[in-house]
Scaffold this active site. Structure first.
Site, PDB file in Angstrom:
ATOM      1  N   ASP A 135      -7.711   7.128  -1.668  1.00  9.89           N
ATOM      2  CA  ASP A 135      -7.830   5.741  -2.160  1.00  9.89           C
ATOM      3  C   ASP A 135      -8.092   4.737  -1.044  1.00  9.89           C
ATOM      4  OD1 ASP A 135      -7.076   7.022  -4.416  1.00  9.89           O
ATOM      5  OD2 ASP A 135      -5.251   5.876  -4.792  1.00  9.89           O
TER       6      ASP A 135
ATOM      7  N   GLU B 122      27.345 -18.407   2.334  1.00  9.44           N
ATOM      8  CA  GLU B 122      28.390 -19.432   2.359  1.00  9.44           C
ATOM      9  C   GLU B 122      28.052 -20.536   3.356  1.00  9.44           C
ATOM     10  OE1 GLU B 122      28.538 -16.196   2.666  1.00  9.44           O
ATOM     11  OE2 GLU B 122      30.503 -15.377   2.177  1.00  9.44           O
TER      12      GLU B 122
END
Ligand code: AOF
Ligand code: ZN
Length: 348
Positions: free
Chosen positions: A209, A60
């Site tokens: 990984d 706002e």
């Protein structure tokens, strides 16, 4: 001149929610909120704003500050995707900002589940003779606030499980990195990474990984990397310790923090407890990227809100690590074809 059709309430609320999601990945445990200031009489948008960052101005305030306030008159209204706040938190109350701007009509999409609000702000506005329309309760608005709802009701981050699987339902070959998704899907994954606060992988995936876990294809915000190091044996040579970005590492034995890693020690490294501890670190959303043991732990404890699957429709692995039966976990709410890959989103 062609006269524009009058904006409907539904259109204005939709616009608020579209603005709200621009803050995805930046508002942590605060909600994504958007606001539009407009003059209904003249059918004119005067300013727009959204909550851009945790701890900073609310939607706002940004919307009102984007306006030339000298053009405000009795027909000036504000629409917000969430009930305006009415408390002094990290910022002053938005209800006060609205009153001080002499806006006398407010349209609200969703009520705020935060116990400080829950409709009380609307009462407070009415007491000051501000007309309130709503809550409208749009479906889009509910969707946008889902993470905030989970955070407030379960004091844990909103959890997205992401998995890439082959056509025959495998996530890879045993102990070896297998490329499943294509380049297009990889870009999607990297965008998803930038839209969450943190990303978690299990110890095995980290060791096998050696991933970077960043959103390098988009040059935007990187998520915090979260590792649960149950064996207390992470090598300092792993990529996550060498590249930029922050890590939060849970383990059982205290290790000293350094510039890119914060160690959190707990005797309870169950995902349930880790999630509660992460929420206290102000992590509002988390993507879990594997491997299968870690994902199964989240699934078996019902610790998830969305499952995002990337399935390579051409790749057959035949034997290796089987993915959990992800499609049986809920209903498909989204699909997208990206070359040979299909993206599916599953919700409960
Ligand atoms: C709004 N507009 O854009 C947001 C709201 O600590 P604070 O001051 O930032 O307040 C956080 C609380 O305010 C949050 O829990 C939620 O209830 C509300 N967030 N409210 O009117 C906004 N982000
Ligand atoms: Zn506010």
């Amino acid at each position: 001149m062609l006269k524009a059709k009058k904006m409907t309430s539904i259109q204005i609320i939709k616009r608020c929610n579209e603005l709200a999601i621009r803050g995805l990945g930046y508002t942590a445990t605060n909600p994504n909120v958007g606001a539009v200031v407009y003059n209904h009489h003249e059918n004119n948008i005067l300013g727009e704003g959204y909550h851009q960052k945790y701890g900073s101005a609310h939607a706002e305030v940004n919307a009102i500050n984007a306006c030339h306030t000298e053009s405000f008159d009795k027909n000036t209204e504000i629409a917000v995707s969430l009930e305006p706040c009415n408390h002094f938190g990290k910022t002053p109350p938005c209800t006060l900002k609205i009153r001080n701007a002499s806006i006398n009509r407010v349209m609200v999409d969703q009520l705020d589940i935060n116990p400080l609000m829950q409709g009380k702000s609307l009462e407070a506005l009415r007491k000051h003779n501000i007309e309130v329309q709503g809550p409208i309760n749009s479906n889009l608005g509910k969707q946008v606030l889902r993470p905030f709802y989970v955070q407030q009701t379960q004091t844990r981050p909103y959890i997205v499980i992401k998995m890439a699987i082959s056509q025959d339902g495998y996530i890879g070959k045993e102990g070896q990195q297998t490329k499943i998704s294509n380049k297009l899907s990889d870009r999607w994954v990297h965008r998803w990474r930038s839209e969450v606060d943190a990303i978690l992988v299990g110890g095995n995936t980290l060791k096998n990984d050696n991933p970077s876990l960043n959103s390098r294809y988009h040059n935007i915000k990187n998520p915090i990397r979260v590792i649960v190091d149950k064996k207390n044996d992470l090598s300092p040579d792993l990529n996550i310790f060498k590249i930029s970005g922050k890590n939060i590492i849970f383990n059982k034995e205290r290790r000293s923090n350094n510039t890119n890693s914060k160690f959190i020690t707990s005797s309870d490294l169950s995902m349930n407890n880790v999630m509660q501890l992460l929420y206290r670190e102000n992590i509002g959303s988390l993507m879990v990227e594997g491997g299968s043991k870690t994902v199964n732990e989240f699934l078996s404890q019902q610790l998830w809100d969305e499952i995002r699957i990337i399935q390579n429709n051409k790749l057959l692995i035949s034997n290796g690590v089987k993915a959990p039966d992800l499609f049986a976990m809920g209903r498909i709410t989204f699909t997208k074809q990206l070359g040979n890959d299909t993206v599916y989103i599953i919700e409960k």
